[in-house]
Design a protein around this motif. Structure first.
Motif, PDB file in Angstrom:
ATOM      1  N   MET A 151       0.836  -1.206   0.000  1.00 21.06           N
ATOM      2  CA  MET A 151       0.000   0.000   0.000  1.00 21.06           C
ATOM      3  C   MET A 151       0.865   1.249   0.000  1.00 21.06           C
ATOM      4  N   TYR A 152       1.945   1.220   0.748  1.00 24.27           N
ATOM      5  CA  TYR A 152       2.866   2.366   0.796  1.00 24.27           C
ATOM      6  C   TYR A 152       3.523   2.589  -0.572  1.00 24.27           C
ATOM      7  N   VAL A 153       4.004   1.526  -1.191  1.00 22.77           N
ATOM      8  CA  VAL A 153       4.699   1.634  -2.477  1.00 22.77           C
ATOM      9  C   VAL A 153       3.760   2.173  -3.547  1.00 22.77           C
ATOM     10  N   ILE A 154       2.546   1.636  -3.615  1.00 23.01           N
ATOM     11  CA  ILE A 154       1.575   2.077  -4.627  1.00 23.01           C
ATOM     12  C   ILE A 154       1.266   3.562  -4.456  1.00 23.01           C
ATOM     13  N   ILE A 196       8.300   3.948   6.652  1.00 22.30           N
ATOM     14  CA  ILE A 196       7.385   3.361   5.669  1.00 22.30           C
ATOM     15  C   ILE A 196       6.038   3.051   6.306  1.00 22.30           C
ATOM     16  N   ASN A 197       6.045   2.357   7.403  1.00 18.13           N
ATOM     17  CA  ASN A 197       4.830   2.087   8.177  1.00 18.13           C
ATOM     18  C   ASN A 197       5.223   2.134   9.650  1.00 18.13           C
ATOM     19  N   HIS A 255      -3.403   0.690  10.051  1.00 20.51           N
ATOM     20  CA  HIS A 255      -4.071   1.965  10.320  1.00 20.51           C
ATOM     21  C   HIS A 255      -3.301   3.154   9.771  1.00 20.51           C
ATOM     22  N   TRP A 256      -1.984   3.040   9.659  1.00 18.68           N
ATOM     23  CA  TRP A 256      -1.192   4.163   9.128  1.00 18.68           C
ATOM     24  C   TRP A 256      -1.313   4.269   7.604  1.00 18.68           C
ATOM     25  N   PRO A 257      -1.065   3.194   6.848  1.00 23.19           N
ATOM     26  CA  PRO A 257      -1.247   3.320   5.394  1.00 23.19           C
ATOM     27  C   PRO A 257      -2.697   3.604   5.000  1.00 23.19           C
ATOM     28  N   PHE A 258      -3.661   3.065   5.753  1.00 26.88           N
ATOM     29  CA  PHE A 258      -5.065   3.339   5.441  1.00 26.88           C
ATOM     30  C   PHE A 258      -5.372   4.818   5.606  1.00 26.88           C
ATOM     31  N   LEU A 259      -4.790   5.452   6.633  1.00 20.80           N
ATOM     32  CA  LEU A 259      -5.007   6.888   6.824  1.00 20.80           C
ATOM     33  C   LEU A 259      -4.442   7.688   5.654  1.00 20.80           C
ATOM     34  N   THR A 260      -3.305   7.246   5.117  1.00 21.11           N
ATOM     35  CA  THR A 260      -2.699   7.948   3.981  1.00 21.11           C
ATOM     36  C   THR A 260      -3.670   7.997   2.802  1.00 21.11           C
ATOM     37  N   PHE A 317      -7.985  10.690  -0.569  1.00 19.07           N
ATOM     38  CA  PHE A 317      -9.236  10.584  -1.335  1.00 19.07           C
ATOM     39  C   PHE A 317     -10.408  11.306  -0.678  1.00 19.07           C
ATOM     40  N   PHE A 318     -10.339  11.577   0.619  1.00 19.54           N
ATOM     41  CA  PHE A 318     -11.455  12.219   1.300  1.00 19.54           C
ATOM     42  C   PHE A 318     -10.996  13.529   1.942  1.00 19.54           C
ATOM     43  N   GLN A 319     -10.637  13.467   3.188  1.00 20.23           N
ATOM     44  CA  GLN A 319     -10.247  14.695   3.893  1.00 20.23           C
ATOM     45  C   GLN A 319      -9.335  14.315   5.047  1.00 20.23           C
ATOM     46  N   ASP A 320      -8.488  15.268   5.436  1.00 22.37           N
ATOM     47  CA  ASP A 320      -7.626  15.035   6.593  1.00 22.37           C
ATOM     48  C   ASP A 320      -8.471  14.754   7.834  1.00 22.37           C
ATOM     49  N   VAL A 321      -8.025  13.821   8.629  1.00 23.74           N
ATOM     50  CA  VAL A 321      -8.745  13.469   9.860  1.00 23.74           C
ATOM     51  C   VAL A 321      -8.350  14.469  10.931  1.00 23.74           C
TER      52      VAL A 321
END
Length: 339
Positions: free
Chosen positions: A92-95, A127-128, A290-295, A300-304
Motif C-alpha cells: 500500500m505504501y509503495v503504490i 514506511i509504516n 491503520h497508518w497506510p489506510f489513513l494515507t 481521497f477524502f479529507q484530513d482526519v
C-alpha cells in the motif's frame, strides 16, 4: 483454548493505539481523562508484547522445541500468521508513493521487507511506523524456542526472579538514558529494549500452566483490579514518558492477563465468545494497516482533523479489516492449521 476477554482487550488496545496516533489532539480526546487515557496509548504496545509471550507458552506447551523440525514448524506458522498483512501494508505504501511520484528510500524498503528495520540502535520506521513492533516481534519469535526451553528448565520462582530483575534493569536504564535524550531517545524501538516484556509474558504463561487450575477467581477482586488499572491509565501523566516505549507497565499487564484468564476459566459461558474472538481477530489488521489506510483516506477524502472525520476513518478502517478477515486472513488461517 481461546480466551475471549483477552481478544476483546486486544481489539480495544489496537483502537487506543490508533487514537493515540491520530485522535490525541481532536476533541473530546484533547483534554481531561480521555486525553490521559489516549495519551498513554503507546503503552498498549507493551500489552501486546506481554500477551504475545503469554500466548506463545500456551500454544506451544505440548511442542518439543528441542527438535529442529518443530522449530522450523513454529517459525513457519508465525510467518504465515503475520507476514501477509505486514507485506500488504508495504505494498500500500509503495503504490501510494509511486502514485504521487514521491521518492522511495530503497534501503529502508529493503530493511522493511526483511523485517529488521527496528534492529538498529536508532531506527527510523518511516514506511509504516507502527510496524516497528512487528520487527521487534520477529526478533522475539526467533528467540522463542530457546526462551521457552530456558524457562521450562527452571522453577517458577527462578523465572519470576529473572523476569523482574531484567525488567527492573531495563526500566532503570531507560530512565537513566532519558536524562540525556529528552526528545529522541536512541534505541526506543530496539527489540532488546523490549525483550523483558516478552519474557514477562512467557513467565506469566508458565505460572498459569503451573497453578492456574488450582486457583478460584474472586469476582470482587477481579473488578476492583481492573477499575484500579483503568484509573491508573486515565490519571498517569505521560509527560516524562510521552511517546517513549518503556516497559513500565509490563508487570501490571501480566497481572491483568492472568486475572482475566482466571476469571474466564470459571465464567466462559457468560460471554459472547465468538463475537469477542472476532473483534480480537480484527486487532491485527487494524493495528498494522491503520497508518497506510489513513494515507489513502486523507488523499481521497479529507484530513482526519475533526471528530466526525475521525469516526468516519475508524469505521472505514474497521470495515477494511473485516473485509480482509473474511478473505485474506481466513485463507492464511486455514493454511496455518495445515502446518
Amino acid at each position: 483454548m481461546r480466551y475471549s476477554l483477552l481478544n476483546l482487550f486486544r481489539f480495544f488496545a489496537a483502537i487506543i493505539v490508533v487514537l493515540f496516533h491520530f485522535g490525541y489532539c481532536i476533541p473530546p480526546f484533547d483534554e481531561g481523562i480521555l486525553n490521559r487515557l489516549i495519551g498513554n496509548g503507546h503503552f498498549a504496545v507493551t500489552f501486546f508484547f506481554v500477551l504475545s509471550g503469554f500466548v506463545m507458552v500456551l500454544s506451544n506447551q505440548k511442542t518439543n522445541l528441542k527438535l529442529h523440525t518443530e522449530k522450523i514448524r513454529f517459525w513457519k506458522k508465525r510467518a504465515i500468521r503475520l507476514l501477509p498483512l505486514y507485506y500488504l501494508a508495504i505494498i500500500m505504501y509503495v503504490i501510494f508513493t509511486l502514485g504521487v511520484k514521491n521518492p522511495i528510500d530503497w534501503k529502508e524498503m529493503l530493511l522493511n521487507v526483511i523485517g529488521v528495520h527496528a534492529w538498529d540502535l536508532n531506527p527510523q520506521p518511516l514506511i509504516n511506523p507502527p510496524s516497528w513492533s512487528l520487527s521487534a516481534e520477529f526478533f522475539f519469535y526467533l528467540l522463542t524456542p530457546p526462551l521457552l526451553l530456558f524457562s521450562q528448565s527452571r522453577s517458577i520462582k527462578k523465572n519470576v526472579f529473572i523476569a523482574i530483575l531484567v525488567w527492573l534493569i531495563t526500566v532503570i536504564a531507560f530512565v537513566f538514558f532519558m536524562q540525556y535524550h529528552q526528545r529522541d531517545l536512541p534505541f526506543n524501538f530496539f527489540p532488546l529494549w523490549h525483550l523483558s516484556t516478552f519474557f514477562i509474558g512467557i513467565t506469566t504463561g508458565n505460572i498459569w500452566i503451573a497453578i492456574g487450575h488450582k486457583i478460584s477467581y474472586n469476582k470482587q477482586y477481579f473488578l476492583l483490579f481492573l477499575i484500579m488499572c483503568l484509573t491508573l491509565f486515565c490519571t498517569f501523566n505521560t509527560g516524562f514518558f510521552h511517546k517513549k516505549h518503556i516497559a513500565l507497565f509490563a508487570p501490571i499487564f501480566a497481572v491483568i492477563i492472568f486475572i482475566t484468564v482466571l476469571f474466564e476459566k470459571d465464567n466462559q459461558a457468560k460471554f459472547p465468545n465468538q463475537f469477542f474472538d472476532f473483534l480480537g481477530d480484527l486487532s491485527y489488521p487494524i493495528y498494522i494497516l491503520h497508518w497506510p489506510f489513513l494515507t489513502y483516506f486523507n488523499y481521497f477524502f479529507q484530513d482526519v482533523n475533526t471528530l466526525t472525520w475521525l469516526v468516519k476513518y475508524l469505521c472505514g478502517l474497521v470495515a477494511f479489516s473485516i473485509l480482509l478477515h473474511f478473505t485474506t486472513e481466513r485463507f492464511f488461517k486455514k493454511l496455518y492449521k495445515t502446518i
